[in-house]
Design an enzyme around this catalytic site. Structure first.
Site, PDB file in Angstrom:
ATOM      1  CE  LYS A 271      -3.143   2.536   3.042  1.00 21.76           C
ATOM      2  NZ  LYS A 271      -4.048   2.492   4.220  1.00 21.76           N
ATOM      3  CG  ASP A 276      -5.132   8.075   4.556  1.00 16.38           C
ATOM      4  OD1 ASP A 276      -6.363   8.500   3.847  1.00 16.38           O
ATOM      5  OD2 ASP A 276      -5.621   7.047   5.208  1.00 16.38           O
ATOM      6  CE  LYS A 283      -6.340   9.056   7.909  1.00 11.12           C
ATOM      7  NZ  LYS A 283      -7.256   7.703   8.643  1.00 11.12           N
ATOM      8  CG  ASP A 294      -1.699   5.164   4.762  1.00 12.82           C
ATOM      9  OD1 ASP A 294      -1.868   4.132   5.322  1.00 12.82           O
ATOM     10  OD2 ASP A 294      -3.010   5.434   4.360  1.00 12.82           O
ATOM     11  CG  ASP A 354      -9.582   7.812   6.705  1.00 10.92           C
ATOM     12  OD1 ASP A 354      -8.505   7.545   5.969  1.00 10.92           O
ATOM     13  OD2 ASP A 354      -9.690   7.955   7.926  1.00 10.92           O
ATOM     14  CD  GLU A 356      -6.660   5.364   2.411  1.00 13.94           C
ATOM     15  OE1 GLU A 356      -7.707   5.331   3.045  1.00 13.94           O
ATOM     16  OE2 GLU A 356      -5.447   4.891   2.978  1.00 13.94           O
ATOM     17  NE  ARG A 358     -10.554  -1.272   4.101  1.00 10.58           N
ATOM     18  CZ  ARG A 358     -11.270  -1.214   5.348  1.00 10.58           C
ATOM     19  NH1 ARG A 358     -12.182  -2.009   5.458  1.00 10.58           N
ATOM     20  NH2 ARG A 358     -10.635  -0.919   6.290  1.00 10.58           N
TER      21      ARG A 358
HETATM   22  N1  BES Z   1      -4.155   4.855   6.659  1.00 10.72           N
HETATM   23  C1  BES Z   1      -5.184   4.569   7.563  1.00 10.72           C
HETATM   24  C2  BES Z   1      -4.903   3.639   8.807  1.00 10.72           C
HETATM   25  C3  BES Z   1      -3.718   3.899   9.712  1.00 10.72           C
HETATM   26  C4  BES Z   1      -4.206   4.443  10.849  1.00 10.72           C
HETATM   27  C5  BES Z   1      -2.512   3.615   9.522  1.00 10.72           C
HETATM   28  C6  BES Z   1      -3.279   4.750  12.028  1.00 10.72           C
HETATM   29  C7  BES Z   1      -1.432   4.288  10.453  1.00 10.72           C
HETATM   30  C8  BES Z   1      -1.943   4.563  11.793  1.00 10.72           C
HETATM   31  C9  BES Z   1      -6.409   3.827   7.009  1.00 10.72           C
HETATM   32  O1  BES Z   1      -6.354   4.351   5.431  1.00 10.72           O
HETATM   33  C10 BES Z   1      -7.668   4.330   7.629  1.00 10.72           C
HETATM   34  O2  BES Z   1      -7.880   5.445   7.493  1.00 10.72           O
HETATM   35  N2  BES Z   1      -8.335   3.370   8.039  1.00 10.72           N
HETATM   36  C11 BES Z   1      -9.612   3.688   8.714  1.00 10.72           C
HETATM   37  C12 BES Z   1     -10.608   2.678   8.243  1.00 10.72           C
HETATM   38  C13 BES Z   1     -11.952   2.820   8.468  1.00 10.72           C
HETATM   39  C14 BES Z   1     -12.499   4.145   7.853  1.00 10.72           C
HETATM   40  C15 BES Z   1     -13.028   1.797   8.144  1.00 10.72           C
HETATM   41  C16 BES Z   1      -9.277   3.539  10.300  1.00 10.72           C
HETATM   42  O3  BES Z   1      -8.587   2.577  10.654  1.00 10.72           O
HETATM   43  O4  BES Z   1     -10.029   4.301  10.981  1.00 10.72           O
HETATM   44 ZN    ZN Z   2      -4.678   4.831   4.771  1.00 14.59          ZN
HETATM   45 MN    MN Z   3      -7.467   6.120   5.316  1.00 10.72          MN
END
Ligand code: BES
Ligand code: ZN
Ligand code: MN
Length: 512
Positions: A271, A276, A283, A294, A354, A356, A358
């Site tokens: 990824k 992000d 966010k 990210d 967010d 994204e 996947r």
């Molecule tokens: N890049 C983030 C996950 C992340 C969080 C990486 C903290 C490193 C540190 C990912 O893209 C994301 O935002 N995931 C969301 C998914 C949710 C919206 C289902 C999350 O984990 O909140």
């Molecule tokens: Zn992300």
């Molecule tokens: Mn994200």
């Protein structure tokens, strides 16, 4: 840092600093017993004691440094100083402890401003010599890293430690090929750290493609970089949707080492979200700066390919994919409610922009099927949920294949880059089903890491696949002091998690 391995004599080694690892409660080597007071040094794990010595041949008192001894005197070591390093109980020693202990020692060496040192490789009953060499080299090479590219000379100076130690002589008997392995893997780790620490303005998808080009040239690999138009032709709806609002052009990067039929075909997918923001599902502002990291999955894949480029293993075919784009809001951005069609035809309902990672991995995994890989490993900073489930010391593993998972676990144990399997129950597969499309990109807060894995499984055609969620392990937040951390070989900021694990895994496949 230049590491050299020689079988020279420890006592005759001329060096500003000799690092001498000693086990707890064992007799000190000749010549040291009389200078170390009984209580000063017991060899407890990570205990250190610095002994400034006068070279053996000089009988005059130098006295230019504080002296732990009762007055300087000649002694049986040619080293200018000795750093005693406690290794703990001999029977409890592990490779990970060695990594930590020698990383700690290297930081102590920096603190006293030496730029070169010698290390006497410790002897041990159960760990073999090559394991010891590898662990010691890892600890030294990784701890030596510092990201100060953006520091001015003034702030560099105010930090009164040398930027790095440039040379370490390793004294002992072991295979020099192990040292080459350690150096190649460490180079990959440090590359991954650099990419993770670099600001998102310059660590763009284009930059990742340039790094891939450098690796390709070094390793004789084939490089393909798809732009937006080519992604459109292939129907990469995930990549296109996430990158829709980004001005920085997205890149779908394919690095191929070796050829089909030369040993096993291994696919790595990373990824590479170079920033992000969350997109329209923006966010919160606090700590959003962290989302420059990210792309650590991509960095791990590139780091591993860098190691492959240096080692050029025979009998293995590795295809590495980096799905690189920013995730930004804007008038063109994809939206909650949209439906994207991935390259393999599976439709994805967007509930949260967010989620994204996947979506881009959907295309990365779909694309790599054309190589009919024997094993697929994707690495992604995919969910905040994995931090809640497992914290910062072990990554989450999700798989459709127990045998591949076992291999990854073993490489994790060997390198100290630990993984922990989370259950991909059928119920979680149902949780990502969509009413309006095939699957939806979020399934609520419950088991967020697993449902993300269940989402990805739709793109792997039932081939052996392991997903590593490295969101918890990829970053070390602001100091405590580096030496006070559980893993002193990790610097603050990007960790480069996964590079050593992948390198070990590739080596093992190649050796079969
Ligand atoms: N890049 C983030 C996950 C992340 C969080 C990486 C903290 C490193 C540190 C990912 O893209 C994301 O935002 N995931 C969301 C998914 C949710 C919206 C289902 C999350 O984990 O909140
Ligand atoms: Zn992300
Ligand atoms: Mn994200």
């Amino acid at each position: 840092m230049k590491l050299t391995l020689t079988s020279g004599s420890v006592s005759e080694q001329r060096t500003p600093l000799l690092i001498l690892g000693l086990y707890a409660d064992e007799t000190l080597p000749d010549g040291l017993a009389e200078v170390v007071e009984g209580e000063d040094f017991k060899g407890k794990f990570k205990q250190t004691l610095l002994l400034p010595f006068v070279p053996a041949h000089a009988t005059a008192v130098a006295g230019d440094a504080p002296n732990q001894m009762a007055g300087s005197r000649s002694q049986p070591f040619a080293a200018r100083r000795i750093l005693l390093l406690g290794l703990g109980k001999r029977e409890e020693l592990t490779a990970e402890q060695l990594r930590r202990a020698y990383a700690f020692a290297l930081l102590r060496a920096k603190a006293i401003n030496v730029t070169s040192a010698a290390v006497a490789l410790p002897d041990h009953g159960t760990l073999d010599r090559n394991t010891i060499l590898r662990a010691v080299a890892d600890g030294l090479l990784l701890a030596n890293y510092r990201f100060d590219r953006f520091k001015g000379t003034a702030s560099k100076k105010s930090n009164d430690q040398p930027a790095e130690i440039t040379e370490v002589v390793l004294l002992g008997e072991a295979d020099s090929s192990v040292l080459e392995l350690a150096e190649a893997a460490a180079r990959g780790v440090l590359l991954a750290r650099d990419l993770g620490n670099e600001p998102p303005a310059t660590c763009t998808p284009t930059r990742l493609a340039e790094v891939a080009a450098e690796i390709a040239a070094r390793g004789g690999m084939e490089l393909t970089v798809l732009d937006r138009e080519q992604m459109r032709e292939l129907g990469m709806g995930g990549m296109l949707g996430v990158s829709q609002a980004a001005h920085e052009p997205p890149k779908f990067i394919v690095l191929e080492y070796g050829r089909k039929g030369a040993g096993k075909t291994l696919a790595l997918v990373g990824k590479g979200i170079t920033f992000d923001s969350g997109g329209i599902s923006l966010k919160p502002g606090e700590k959003m700066d962290l989302m420059k990291m990210d792309m650590m999955g991509a960095a791990a894949v590139l780091g591993a390919m860098s190691a492959v480029a240096d080692l050029k293993p025979q009998n293995i075919h590795v295809v590495a994919i980096v799905c690189a784009t920013e995730n930004l809001p804007g008038g063109k951005a994809f939206k909650p409610g949209d439906i994207l069609r991935a390259m393999n035809g599976v439709t994805m309902e967007i509930l949260n922009t967010d989620a994204e990672g996947r979506l881009v991995l959907a295309d990365g995994l779909s694309y790599v099927q054309r190589y009919e890989p024997d094993a697929i490993i994707d690495l992604a900073t995919l969910t905040g949920a994995v931090q809640i489930a497992l914290g910062t010391h072990i990554s989450g593993l999700i798989t459709n294949n127990a045998e591949l998972a076992q291999r990854v676990k073993e490489s994790g144990e060997t390198t100290g880059e630990l993984v922990w399997e989370l259950p991909l129950l059928p119920e979680y597969r149902n949780a990502v089903k969509s009413t309006i499309a095939d699957i939806k990109n979020t399934a609520g807060r419950a088991a967020g890491t697993i449902t993300a894995g269940a989402f990805l499984e739709n793109f792997v055609d039932e081939r052996p696949w392991v997903h590593l969620d490295i969101a918890g392990v990829s970053w070390v937040e602001v100091p405590p002091k580096q030496e006070d951390q559980a893993k002193p070989y990790n610097s603050v900021g990007a960790v480069g998690f996964g590079v050593r694990l992948l390198t070990d895994l590739i080596q093992r496949y190649a050796a079969e």
